[in-house]
Design a protein around this motif. Structure first.
Motif: not given
Length: 204
Positions: A8-12, A130-137, A195-204
């Motif tokens: 859902a985040f990716f689609v948004s 740059a974009f796609l890796p931000q959502f890969v788990d 860029g900021v949103a994906t940076a924080f989303a990537g912190r687990k």
């Protein structure tokens, strides 16, 4: 399996990107103005056919990186965040890009030109990397399949956006020219925010 929250985040994020008039939209609009809606649609399908090449390349390259090193993949992700922020800053400081009206061509050539315009654009390849890796788990299954799913989703949303621009090229052209500066600032905010949103989303 990709979580619904991540998808859902990716689609948004993708919707925010495809709704901003970019170089592809300006190219499609210019082609539509030169030869009508059929040419605009042909160029739109050509551009997104070229996108398939970038998706395949990203899926192959990134899946290899992920399989080799978690640290290397993290570096790729953070480099992607930096690139998205760079795009945002450049949008604020750069000049407007203008779509030049191309000469008339047969629809088959219009389609092939759209493919080449996208495939040979290194900025598109960099954006996908740059974009796609931000959502890969890496723990959610095959990275290559995740990238393909994300890429095809972005392609579909982009194609729908391209079709709208091709279909209404005449009406949009004047608005784009009058509001180019405002649209550039909007795109800058979206890239920086992403860029900021994906940076924080990537912190687990």
């Amino acid at each position: 399996m990709i979580s619904l929250t991540t998808f859902a985040f990716f689609v948004s994020a993708s919707l925010a990107l495809v709704l901003i008039p970019g170089p592809n939209h300006l190219y499609i609009t210019a082609r539509g103005l030169a030869q009508g809606r059929s040419a605009g649609l042909a160029s739109a399908f050509g551009v997104e056919t070229g996108t398939l090449v970038h998706i395949a390349a990203a899926a192959a390259g990134l899946s290899y990186v992920i399989s080799q090193s978690a640290t290397l993949f993290a570096i790729v992700k953070w480099a992607g965040v930096a690139y998205l922020v760079y795009l945002g800053i450049r949008a604020f400081t750069g000049k407007e890009e203008e779509g030049r009206t191309p000469p008339p061509q047969p629809l088959r050539k219009v389609f092939l030109e759209g493919v080449l315009v996208n495939v040979l654009n290194p900025k598109v390849a960099l954006f996908f990397l740059a974009f796609l890796p931000q959502f890969v788990d890496p723990g959610a299954g095959s990275p290559a399949l995740q990238i393909l799913l994300f890429g095809l989703t972005l392609l579909l949303l982009g194609l729908l956006s391209d079709i709208v621009y091709a279909w209404t090229a005449g009406a949009l052209a004047g608005r784009l020219n009058r509001r180019a500066r405002a649209l550039r600032y909007v795109s800058g905010v979206v890239y920086l925010g992403l860029g900021v949103a994906t940076a924080f989303a990537g912190r687990k």
